[in-house]
Structure formats: structure tokens, C-alpha cells
Design a protein around this motif. Structure first.
Motif, PDB file in Angstrom:
ATOM      1  N   GLU A  43       0.578  16.698 -13.472  1.00 12.17           N
ATOM      2  CA  GLU A  43       0.553  18.146 -13.227  1.00 12.17           C
ATOM      3  C   GLU A  43       1.660  18.840 -14.009  1.00 12.17           C
ATOM      4  OE1 GLU A  43       0.807  18.530  -8.984  1.00 12.17           O
ATOM      5  OE2 GLU A  43      -1.283  17.948  -8.678  1.00 12.17           O
ATOM      6  N   SER A  44       2.826  18.220 -14.065  1.00 13.96           N
ATOM      7  CA  SER A  44       3.953  18.790 -14.802  1.00 13.96           C
ATOM      8  C   SER A  44       3.633  18.864 -16.297  1.00 13.96           C
ATOM      9  CB  SER A  44       5.202  17.939 -14.564  1.00 13.96           C
ATOM     10  OG  SER A  44       6.272  18.407 -15.335  1.00 13.96           O
ATOM     11  N   ARG A  45       3.052  17.795 -16.841  1.00 13.26           N
ATOM     12  CA  ARG A  45       2.673  17.799 -18.261  1.00 13.26           C
ATOM     13  C   ARG A  45       1.637  18.884 -18.539  1.00 13.26           C
ATOM     14  NH1 ARG A  45       2.999  12.220 -17.598  1.00 13.26           N
ATOM     15  NH2 ARG A  45       0.760  12.050 -17.261  1.00 13.26           N
ATOM     16  N   GLN A  57       3.583   9.999  -7.588  1.00 16.76           N
ATOM     17  CA  GLN A  57       4.474  10.274  -8.718  1.00 16.76           C
ATOM     18  C   GLN A  57       3.672  10.472 -10.009  1.00 16.76           C
ATOM     19  OE1 GLN A  57       7.234   7.005  -8.687  1.00 16.76           O
ATOM     20  NE2 GLN A  57       8.395   7.824  -6.950  1.00 16.76           N
ATOM     21  N   SER A  58       2.642   9.675 -10.200  1.00 15.95           N
ATOM     22  CA  SER A  58       1.798   9.829 -11.394  1.00 15.95           C
ATOM     23  C   SER A  58       1.095  11.179 -11.388  1.00 15.95           C
ATOM     24  CB  SER A  58       0.750   8.717 -11.457  1.00 15.95           C
ATOM     25  OG  SER A  58       1.363   7.473 -11.621  1.00 15.95           O
ATOM     26  N   TYR A  88       0.837  -1.206   0.000  1.00 13.95           N
ATOM     27  CA  TYR A  88       0.000   0.000   0.000  1.00 13.95           C
ATOM     28  C   TYR A  88       0.873   1.258   0.000  1.00 13.95           C
ATOM     29  CZ  TYR A  88      -3.633   3.314   1.253  1.00 13.95           C
ATOM     30  OH  TYR A  88      -4.488   4.389   1.260  1.00 13.95           O
ATOM     31  N   THR A  89       1.984   1.232   0.735  1.00 11.59           N
ATOM     32  CA  THR A  89       2.910   2.366   0.752  1.00 11.59           C
ATOM     33  C   THR A  89       3.489   2.580  -0.653  1.00 11.59           C
ATOM     34  OG1 THR A  89       3.465   1.922   3.058  1.00 11.59           O
ATOM     35  CG2 THR A  89       5.007   3.278   1.817  1.00 11.59           C
ATOM     36  N   ARG A  90       3.883   1.493  -1.319  1.00  9.32           N
ATOM     37  CA  ARG A  90       4.381   1.600  -2.697  1.00  9.32           C
ATOM     38  C   ARG A  90       3.305   2.146  -3.625  1.00  9.32           C
ATOM     39  NH1 ARG A  90       6.942  -4.150  -2.567  1.00  9.32           N
ATOM     40  NH2 ARG A  90       8.883  -3.703  -1.474  1.00  9.32           N
ATOM     41  N   PHE A  91       2.090   1.654  -3.436  1.00  6.76           N
ATOM     42  CA  PHE A  91       0.954   2.113  -4.254  1.00  6.76           C
ATOM     43  C   PHE A  91       0.756   3.621  -4.105  1.00  6.76           C
ATOM     44  CE2 PHE A  91      -3.630   3.117  -4.201  1.00  6.76           C
ATOM     45  CZ  PHE A  91      -3.965   2.808  -5.511  1.00  6.76           C
ATOM     46  N   LEU A  92       0.814   4.109  -2.864  1.00  4.51           N
ATOM     47  CA  LEU A  92       0.643   5.545  -2.630  1.00  4.51           C
ATOM     48  C   LEU A  92       1.776   6.348  -3.273  1.00  4.51           C
ATOM     49  CD1 LEU A  92      -0.589   5.681   1.077  1.00  4.51           C
ATOM     50  CD2 LEU A  92      -1.924   6.054  -1.000  1.00  4.51           C
TER      51      LEU A  92
END
Length: 196
Positions: free
Chosen positions: A119-121, A113-114, A104-108
Motif C-alpha cells: 500500500e505504501s509503494r 507487513q507485506s 500462524y501468528t507469525r504468518f499473519l
């Protein structure tokens, strides 16, 4: 005789206690508790009323996190990750729960990051659109071999010969010249204002 009287009283007390104990408590003594959600749900289906059934199913959900798999074993569905995990029993062990939490931590992290990348794009697209709006569009440059005719240097068009009578391609140049003559005759409103 005293010993026989004491043992008779003890037997009578035990028999009286057994008779006075509610039947429901005795039934739980020899009945087995459900081993997993599916057994619990099967028992809940046999409830007398709809309210009891709903209440018992809620208790089953609270007691058992895992669900039985068709091929054996159990699976745990984590709705926060929208993902299932294989587990050994009807509830995750502490070690299994630790692995689920790590996932779950990895998922978050991946979600964060996504979101940052999206937002950057979006910002980059907005900047590109803004720079396109700010750029000045260059005016077309006249070809060096072609010069624009001076205002006084208007030559009449050559007359077309060999046209079929009443054809558009032959009549249009004549009509166009006629409109130009009418314009010169009446003049535009701005040229009249200059004259007067």
C-alpha cells in the motif's frame, strides 16, 4: 440345592443376554478402531453405498488431522498458511498445536507487513505520478548564436544548380516557392478580414 438353582438361573440369564445382544455390538467388541486417516479411509472404501462411503470419509477427516508420510511419521496441512507441519501421530499433540498456532501468528504478521508495504509503494507511485503531471515543462530556449529571422527579413533561397531534371530534391524547392507565392496572392482568410 438353592445354590445350584441360583447359579443355574445366573448362567441362563447370561446366556440369554448374549443371545439377545445384537450381532453388530459384538462385532465392535473385538474389532479394532482405525489408527489413522489412511486405515479409516480404507474401511470407508468398502462401504456398501456411495452415500455411506462419503459419510464415513467425512468422519475420517473429522477424526484425523494428520496424514501418513511415505517415509514414516505424519504430516499436518494447515490450509490457512498453505503449509505442512511434521507431527508425531495422526493428530497434533497440544504442544505441536501450540507451535502451529505460533507459526500462524507469525504468518499473519508477515502478511500484514507485506500488505502495508505494498500500500505504501502504491501511494508513493501515485504521488510521483501526480507530481510529474503538476511540473511545468520548460520551453526550449533558442540558441544564442542563432537568431530567428524577422518577419520582414525573408530572404529567397539560393537556387540549386547542377540538379538532374525532374528529380524530387531539385523540384521540391521550386514547388514550395510556388505555394508561398500562391498564398501571398490569395492571402489567408484572417488577412482578408483585416483588410476589409
Amino acid at each position: 440345592m438353592i445354590a445350584s438353582r441360583a447359579s443355574a438361573l445366573l448362567i441362563a440369564a447370561l446366556a440369554g443376554g448374549a443371545v439377545l445382544t445384537p450381532m453388530r455390538a459384538q462385532a465392535q467388541w473385538w474389532s479394532r478402531a482405525p489408527a489413522d486417516f489412511e486405515e479409516c479411509a480404507d474401511k470407508a472404501e468398502k462401504a456398501a453405498t456411495k452415500e455411506q462411503k462419503t459419510s464415513q470419509l467425512a468422519e475420517c477427516n473429522a477424526k484425523f488431522a494428520g496424514r501418513r508420510k511415505a517415509g514414516g511419521g505424519y504430516t499436518y496441512y494447515d490450509f490457512m498458511q498453505n503449509r505442512s507441519f511434521d507431527i508425531a501421530g495422526p493428530n497434533p499433540t497440544p504442544e505441536e498445536q501450540k507451535k502451529i498456532d505460533e507459526q500462524y501468528t507469525r504468518f499473519l504478521d508477515q502478511e500484514r507487513q507485506s500488505r502495508i508495504a505494498a500500500e505504501s509503494r502504491a501511494k508513493q507511485e501515485l504521488l510521483q505520478q501526480a507530481s510529474l503531471r503538476d511540473e511545468k515543462v520548460p520551453l526550449p530556449v533558442e540558441a544564442p548564436n542563432r537568431q530567428s529571422p524577422a518577419a520582414n527579413d525573408i530572404r529567397p533561397r539560393p537556387k540549386i544548380t547542377g540538379c538532374a531534371r525532374h528529380s524530387f530534391s531539385c523540384d521540391w524547392p521550386r514547388l514550395s516557392e510556388g505555394f508561398k507565392d500562391l498564398k501571398k496572392l490569395f492571402g489567408s482568410p484572417s488577412s482578408r478580414a483585416k483588410r476589409g
